[in-house]
Design a protein around this motif. Structure first.
Motif, PDB file in Angstrom:
ATOM      1  N   LEU A  59      37.035  40.055  59.210  1.00 58.71           N
ATOM      2  CA  LEU A  59      37.876  39.841  60.395  1.00 58.71           C
ATOM      3  C   LEU A  59      37.559  38.508  61.077  1.00 58.71           C
ATOM      4  O   LEU A  59      38.324  38.066  61.942  1.00 58.71           O
ATOM      5  N   HIS A  60      36.435  37.904  60.702  1.00 55.26           N
ATOM      6  CA  HIS A  60      36.014  36.656  61.349  1.00 55.26           C
ATOM      7  C   HIS A  60      35.957  35.498  60.359  1.00 55.26           C
ATOM      8  O   HIS A  60      35.226  34.524  60.574  1.00 55.26           O
ATOM      9  N   MET A  61      36.764  35.578  59.304  1.00 59.41           N
ATOM     10  CA  MET A  61      36.775  34.509  58.321  1.00 59.41           C
ATOM     11  C   MET A  61      37.285  33.197  58.900  1.00 59.41           C
ATOM     12  O   MET A  61      37.018  32.123  58.343  1.00 59.41           O
ATOM     13  N   ASP A  62      37.969  33.260  60.027  1.00 58.18           N
ATOM     14  CA  ASP A  62      38.430  32.023  60.656  1.00 58.18           C
ATOM     15  C   ASP A  62      37.256  31.155  61.098  1.00 58.18           C
ATOM     16  O   ASP A  62      37.414  29.946  61.327  1.00 58.18           O
TER      17      ASP A  62
ATOM     18  N   TYR B 267      36.614  27.905  59.261  1.00 53.30           N
ATOM     19  CA  TYR B 267      37.548  26.777  59.336  1.00 53.30           C
ATOM     20  C   TYR B 267      37.312  25.874  60.538  1.00 53.30           C
ATOM     21  O   TYR B 267      38.091  24.949  60.778  1.00 53.30           O
ATOM     22  N   SER B 268      36.252  26.153  61.282  1.00 54.32           N
ATOM     23  CA  SER B 268      35.911  25.286  62.407  1.00 54.32           C
ATOM     24  C   SER B 268      34.398  25.174  62.491  1.00 54.32           C
ATOM     25  O   SER B 268      33.663  25.994  61.927  1.00 54.32           O
ATOM     26  N   TYR B 269      33.931  24.150  63.174  1.00 52.41           N
ATOM     27  CA  TYR B 269      32.489  23.973  63.311  1.00 52.41           C
ATOM     28  C   TYR B 269      31.902  25.104  64.147  1.00 52.41           C
ATOM     29  O   TYR B 269      32.483  25.516  65.148  1.00 52.41           O
ATOM     30  N   PRO B 270      30.711  25.585  63.751  1.00 55.13           N
ATOM     31  CA  PRO B 270      30.082  26.674  64.521  1.00 55.13           C
ATOM     32  C   PRO B 270      29.462  26.142  65.805  1.00 55.13           C
ATOM     33  O   PRO B 270      29.272  24.933  65.988  1.00 55.13           O
TER      34      PRO B 270
ATOM     35  N   GLY C 208      28.938  29.834  61.217  1.00 50.02           N
ATOM     36  CA  GLY C 208      29.633  30.769  62.094  1.00 50.02           C
ATOM     37  C   GLY C 208      29.569  32.213  61.635  1.00 50.02           C
ATOM     38  O   GLY C 208      29.416  33.130  62.455  1.00 50.02           O
ATOM     39  N   LEU C 209      29.674  32.447  60.324  1.00 48.43           N
ATOM     40  CA  LEU C 209      29.609  33.823  59.815  1.00 48.43           C
ATOM     41  C   LEU C 209      28.213  34.405  59.977  1.00 48.43           C
ATOM     42  O   LEU C 209      28.055  35.590  60.262  1.00 48.43           O
ATOM     43  N   ALA C 210      27.190  33.583  59.790  1.00 46.63           N
ATOM     44  CA  ALA C 210      25.818  34.063  59.979  1.00 46.63           C
ATOM     45  C   ALA C 210      25.592  34.472  61.433  1.00 46.63           C
ATOM     46  O   ALA C 210      24.966  35.504  61.712  1.00 46.63           O
TER      47      ALA C 210
END
Length: 362
Positions: free
Chosen positions: A48-51, A54-57, A249-251
């Motif tokens: 759900l947070h794969m976006d 696509y941007s810097y964390p 960001g995913l981490a």
């Protein structure tokens, strides 16, 4: 023989031993993450947070830092989140470049390697099996005048030892008095049901630095997610040394999710401890003597040989990968380290060790 530097390298290990990695399904007892895997729902949450890809964390990991501060009752300014505890270890070695470092050994080899890479002089402070791996005042009291920094792994890797809280308090007090930085790596604290851990009271010490990992219990080592708790000036200096966007960001999102899964953590810890007691009981019945451990792994000697290479090879040929100890100074291969896995996998290990006993006995 070139042994891999860490566990959890099955492909590298099989290539080294010239074994077919596709021949059978190997069970990895060298990796010491949670055998039950990540918390339920984590994969779906990340999808759900794969976006975030696509941007810097957030380069300061502000939300995750705030969540850690809330969970452990620490000020945010005392926390630094990093790309795994390993990055934080290397940042500390960089900060303490060229200084005198003490390392209680046997222990995780990364402390020594990181400090040597940064021009430090590293001294070994041995803790031995003759005293059941106990930390004693005699192990450090005469060293503190010679050291700038002291590394302690607690619970210790590879022994699984949890130290006497009175001795730990004494060590901290002695370091405070002598002006020695004490780095306590608590990467495996989640697997211990009871123990002396210092996170809430860290602010009362001026020379203690804690390391923690979110990848061990939550079985997300690929995320590379750890954090450090230290006095604010140390956190500020380390942050200046840390590369920008160290944590993707995913981490960060995975860390936020896992911190909410305390019930899962407790359930897994209890189950692993129960499985370990069953394993120990069967091993002792077979004539093996596993070393006392308070965490999710333990040391085991081959009762039939001084060195464990033959046993290591036998287990590998039977589809079971354990952790060698050739780079855990001063163990030098006298033990293997075995992680506690699920009950059915543990049974396969026990069966193999029973067969090894039959091979070795006349």
């Amino acid at each position: 023989m070139h042994w891999p530097s860490h566990g959890a390298n099955p492909q590298l290990l099989l290539q080294q031993w010239k074994l077919d990695e596709n021949e059978k399904n190997y069970i990895d007892f060298s990796v010491n993450t949670n055998p039950y895997g990540p918390p339920p729902g984590l994969t779906e949450h990340l999808q759900l947070h794969m976006d975030k890809c696509y941007s810097y964390p957030d380069h300061d990991s502000k939300k995750l830092t705030a969540a850690l501060a809330s969970a452990y009752r620490i000020r945010e300014s005392h926390i630094l989140v990093g790309n795994g505890a390993s990055q934080l270890i290397y940042l500390l070695a960089q900060l303490f470049r060229g200084q005198s470092i003490g390392v209680f050994e046997p222990t995780f080899s990364e402390y020594r390697e990181a400090c040597i890479a940064n021009g430090c002089t590293v001294y070994s402070l041995p803790v031995d099996d003759k005293h059941d791996w106990e930390l004693r005042q005699v192990n450090y009291i005469n060293w503190l005048d010679k050291l700038d920094v002291l590394f302690l792994c607690h619970p210790n890797n590879p022994t699984g030892k949890v130290y006497n809280p009175l001795i730990l308090k004494n060590l901290i007090q002695q370091c405070e008095q002598k002006g020695v930085w004490l780095v306590i790596d608590e990467a495996f604290h989640d697997f211990v049901e009871e123990g002396a851990f210092f996170t809430p009271e860290i602010s009362s010490y001026s020379k203690v630095i804690l390391l923690r990992s979110l990848t061990k219990m939550y079985a997300i080592p690929g995320m590379r997610l750890g954090y450090l708790v230290a006095p604010e000036p140390i956190v500020d200096k380390l942050h200046q040394l840390q590369p920008t966007w160290s944590l993707n960001g995913l981490a960060q999102e995975a860390g936020l999710y896992c911190l909410e899964e305390q019930a899962y953590r407790k359930t897994c810890s209890t189950s692993i401890q129960a499985n370990k007691q069953k394993v120990f009981s069967y091993l002792r019945e077979m004539g093996y003597e596993p070393e006392t451990s308070y965490t999710n792994f333990f040391l085991l000697q081959d009762p039939y040989h001084h060195d464990t290479e033959e046993l290591f090879r036998f287990l590998l040929e039977n589809g079971l990968i354990v952790r060698h100890t050739y780079n855990f100074h001063p163990l030098n291969g006298r033990y293997i380290r075995i992680a506690v896995r699920r009950e059915e996998e543990n049974s396969l290990l026990l069966d193999a060790l029973q067969r090894w006993k039959q091979v070795c006995l006349p």
